[in-house]
Scaffold this motif. Sequence first.
Motif, PDB file in Angstrom:
ATOM      1  N   HIS A   1       0.815  -1.217   0.000  1.00 51.26           N
ATOM      2  CA  HIS A   1       0.000   0.000   0.000  1.00 51.26           C
ATOM      3  C   HIS A   1       0.848   1.265   0.000  1.00 51.26           C
ATOM      4  CE1 HIS A   1      -3.796  -2.153   0.639  1.00 51.26           C
ATOM      5  NE2 HIS A   1      -3.050  -2.997   1.330  1.00 51.26           N
ATOM      6  N   TYR A   2       2.162   1.113   0.008  1.00 51.83           N
ATOM      7  CA  TYR A   2       3.064   2.259   0.114  1.00 51.83           C
ATOM      8  C   TYR A   2       4.143   2.198  -0.948  1.00 51.83           C
ATOM      9  CZ  TYR A   2       0.790   2.401   4.624  1.00 51.83           C
ATOM     10  OH  TYR A   2      -0.158   2.421   5.605  1.00 51.83           O
ATOM     11  N   SER A   3       4.590   3.375  -1.380  1.00 47.40           N
ATOM     12  CA  SER A   3       5.714   3.456  -2.308  1.00 47.40           C
ATOM     13  C   SER A   3       7.013   3.225  -1.535  1.00 47.40           C
ATOM     14  CB  SER A   3       5.758   4.846  -2.951  1.00 47.40           C
ATOM     15  OG  SER A   3       6.126   5.826  -1.974  1.00 47.40           O
ATOM     16  N   GLU A   4       8.089   3.028  -2.266  1.00 46.98           N
ATOM     17  CA  GLU A   4       9.405   2.846  -1.644  1.00 46.98           C
ATOM     18  C   GLU A   4       9.761   4.068  -0.789  1.00 46.98           C
ATOM     19  OE1 GLU A   4      12.599   0.287  -0.989  1.00 46.98           O
ATOM     20  OE2 GLU A   4      10.914  -0.116  -2.293  1.00 46.98           O
ATOM     21  N   LYS A   5       9.478   5.245  -1.312  1.00 46.47           N
ATOM     22  CA  LYS A   5       9.767   6.486  -0.580  1.00 46.47           C
ATOM     23  C   LYS A   5       8.935   6.563   0.704  1.00 46.47           C
ATOM     24  CE  LYS A   5       9.994  11.515  -1.231  1.00 46.47           C
ATOM     25  NZ  LYS A   5      11.195  11.719  -0.484  1.00 46.47           N
ATOM     26  N   GLU A   6       7.679   6.195   0.628  1.00 47.52           N
ATOM     27  CA  GLU A   6       6.826   6.212   1.818  1.00 47.52           C
ATOM     28  C   GLU A   6       7.312   5.202   2.860  1.00 47.52           C
ATOM     29  OE1 GLU A   6       2.434   7.541   0.175  1.00 47.52           O
ATOM     30  OE2 GLU A   6       3.173   5.523  -0.339  1.00 47.52           O
ATOM     31  N   LEU A   7       7.772   4.044   2.396  1.00 46.21           N
ATOM     32  CA  LEU A   7       8.304   3.049   3.331  1.00 46.21           C
ATOM     33  C   LEU A   7       9.571   3.559   4.019  1.00 46.21           C
ATOM     34  CD1 LEU A   7       7.734  -0.228   1.291  1.00 46.21           C
ATOM     35  CD2 LEU A   7       6.498   0.509   3.342  1.00 46.21           C
ATOM     36  N   GLU A   8      10.414   4.266   3.268  1.00 47.50           N
ATOM     37  CA  GLU A   8      11.615   4.860   3.868  1.00 47.50           C
ATOM     38  C   GLU A   8      11.229   5.884   4.927  1.00 47.50           C
ATOM     39  OE1 GLU A   8      13.981   6.461   0.678  1.00 47.50           O
ATOM     40  OE2 GLU A   8      14.427   4.458  -0.127  1.00 47.50           O
ATOM     41  N   GLN A   9      10.220   6.713   4.621  1.00 46.96           N
ATOM     42  CA  GLN A   9       9.748   7.704   5.588  1.00 46.96           C
ATOM     43  C   GLN A   9       9.163   7.019   6.823  1.00 46.96           C
ATOM     44  OE1 GLN A   9       7.045   9.756   2.909  1.00 46.96           O
ATOM     45  NE2 GLN A   9       8.312  11.604   3.019  1.00 46.96           N
ATOM     46  N   MET A  10       8.363   5.990   6.596  1.00 50.73           N
ATOM     47  CA  MET A  10       7.745   5.270   7.697  1.00 50.73           C
ATOM     48  C   MET A  10       8.817   4.649   8.588  1.00 50.73           C
ATOM     49  SD  MET A  10       4.936   2.190   7.565  1.00 50.73           S
ATOM     50  CE  MET A  10       4.096   2.952   6.206  1.00 50.73           C
ATOM     51  N   ALA A  11       9.824   4.048   7.974  1.00 54.52           N
ATOM     52  CA  ALA A  11      10.915   3.449   8.743  1.00 54.52           C
ATOM     53  C   ALA A  11      11.600   4.515   9.601  1.00 54.52           C
ATOM     54  CB  ALA A  11      11.917   2.779   7.810  1.00 54.52           C
ATOM     55  N   ALA A  12      11.790   5.706   9.041  1.00 53.92           N
ATOM     56  CA  ALA A  12      12.402   6.803   9.803  1.00 53.92           C
ATOM     57  C   ALA A  12      11.496   7.229  10.959  1.00 53.92           C
ATOM     58  CB  ALA A  12      12.691   7.987   8.880  1.00 53.92           C
ATOM     59  N   PHE A  13      10.189   7.251  10.739  1.00 57.08           N
ATOM     60  CA  PHE A  13       9.253   7.599  11.814  1.00 57.08           C
ATOM     61  C   PHE A  13       9.363   6.602  12.963  1.00 57.08           C
ATOM     62  CE2 PHE A  13       6.134   9.479   8.474  1.00 57.08           C
ATOM     63  CZ  PHE A  13       6.887  10.641   8.393  1.00 57.08           C
ATOM     64  N   TRP A  14       9.353   5.301  12.626  1.00 53.31           N
ATOM     65  CA  TRP A  14       9.425   4.265  13.675  1.00 53.31           C
ATOM     66  C   TRP A  14      10.758   4.347  14.391  1.00 53.31           C
ATOM     67  CZ3 TRP A  14       4.746   4.155  13.853  1.00 53.31           C
ATOM     68  CH2 TRP A  14       3.882   3.664  12.898  1.00 53.31           C
ATOM     69  N   GLN A  15      11.831   4.585  13.652  1.00 55.24           N
ATOM     70  CA  GLN A  15      13.167   4.699  14.256  1.00 55.24           C
ATOM     71  C   GLN A  15      13.206   5.848  15.242  1.00 55.24           C
ATOM     72  OE1 GLN A  15      15.619   2.407  13.453  1.00 55.24           O
ATOM     73  NE2 GLN A  15      16.670   3.236  15.208  1.00 55.24           N
ATOM     74  N   ARG A  16      12.599   6.963  14.883  1.00 58.02           N
ATOM     75  CA  ARG A  16      12.574   8.122  15.772  1.00 58.02           C
ATOM     76  C   ARG A  16      11.884   7.769  17.090  1.00 58.02           C
ATOM     77  NH1 ARG A  16       9.375  12.934  13.388  1.00 58.02           N
ATOM     78  NH2 ARG A  16      10.621  12.290  11.627  1.00 58.02           N
ATOM     79  N   LEU A  17      10.765   7.067  17.022  1.00 57.20           N
ATOM     80  CA  LEU A  17      10.056   6.690  18.243  1.00 57.20           C
ATOM     81  C   LEU A  17      10.809   5.613  19.021  1.00 57.20           C
ATOM     82  CD1 LEU A  17       6.375   6.631  16.972  1.00 57.20           C
ATOM     83  CD2 LEU A  17       7.456   8.328  18.453  1.00 57.20           C
ATOM     84  N   GLU A  18      11.446   4.709  18.297  1.00 58.41           N
ATOM     85  CA  GLU A  18      12.210   3.630  18.935  1.00 58.41           C
ATOM     86  C   GLU A  18      13.401   4.161  19.708  1.00 58.41           C
ATOM     87  OE1 GLU A  18      14.233   0.290  16.690  1.00 58.41           O
ATOM     88  OE2 GLU A  18      12.191  -0.459  16.879  1.00 58.41           O
ATOM     89  N   ASN A  19      13.971   5.262  19.228  1.00 57.62           N
ATOM     90  CA  ASN A  19      15.162   5.827  19.859  1.00 57.62           C
ATOM     91  C   ASN A  19      14.849   6.696  21.072  1.00 57.62           C
ATOM     92  OD1 ASN A  19      16.920   4.571  18.106  1.00 57.62           O
ATOM     93  ND2 ASN A  19      16.887   6.251  16.652  1.00 57.62           N
ATOM     94  N   GLN A  20      13.575   6.879  21.399  1.00 51.01           N
ATOM     95  CA  GLN A  20      13.205   7.638  22.589  1.00 51.01           C
ATOM     96  C   GLN A  20      13.589   6.850  23.832  1.00 51.01           C
ATOM     97  OE1 GLN A  20       9.191   8.901  23.032  1.00 51.01           O
ATOM     98  NE2 GLN A  20       9.068   9.742  20.990  1.00 51.01           N
ATOM     99  N   GLU A  21      13.969   7.534  24.829  1.00 54.04           N
ATOM    100  CA  GLU A  21      14.275   6.858  26.111  1.00 54.04           C
ATOM    101  C   GLU A  21      13.232   7.206  27.120  1.00 54.04           C
ATOM    102  OE1 GLU A  21      16.533   4.483  26.831  1.00 54.04           O
ATOM    103  OE2 GLU A  21      17.005   4.537  24.732  1.00 54.04           O
TER     104      GLU A  21
END
Length: 147
Positions: A127-147
């Motif tokens: 349901h997502y383009s390659e670019k959207e998947l890259e953005q989504m991965a960055a979003f999840w990474q940002r939340l994952e890196n929260q302490e």
Amino acid sequence: MGDGFTEIEQNAWGGFLGVYGRMNRMIEEDLQSHSHITHVEFEILLRLSWNENHRVRIQDLAAESVLTRSGVSRLVERLEKAGLVTREEAPEDRRGAYAVLTDEGAARFQKAVKAHVAFVRENFLSHYSEKELEQMAAFWQRLENQE
């Protein structure tokens, strides 16, 4: 909005909650249908398979999972009874233990992961383009890196 969320916040958060619930149910049904394992069992087997030695401390599995430490410990016990993992004492900490993927567990996981990847690609990734998947991965990474 009486709940304190702005409309955009409500749409973003509410959308996440709705999709998460629906996808979780779909994944659970799919995994049960072809591999007879639950979503959380699959997650533990996945995390063990990602580790080079196929062994991870139970407390580390709990830190990365939706389950508590005691929940992961009980799940590891179930997987151990099924022959999919073994439990090893942690030599560096007498109170700690490792979950270790067995050969049978690895084989069962390999069967499950092939079907699971196809399911995820069809029901989510497509349901997502390659670019959207890259953005989504960055979003999840940002939340994952929260302490």
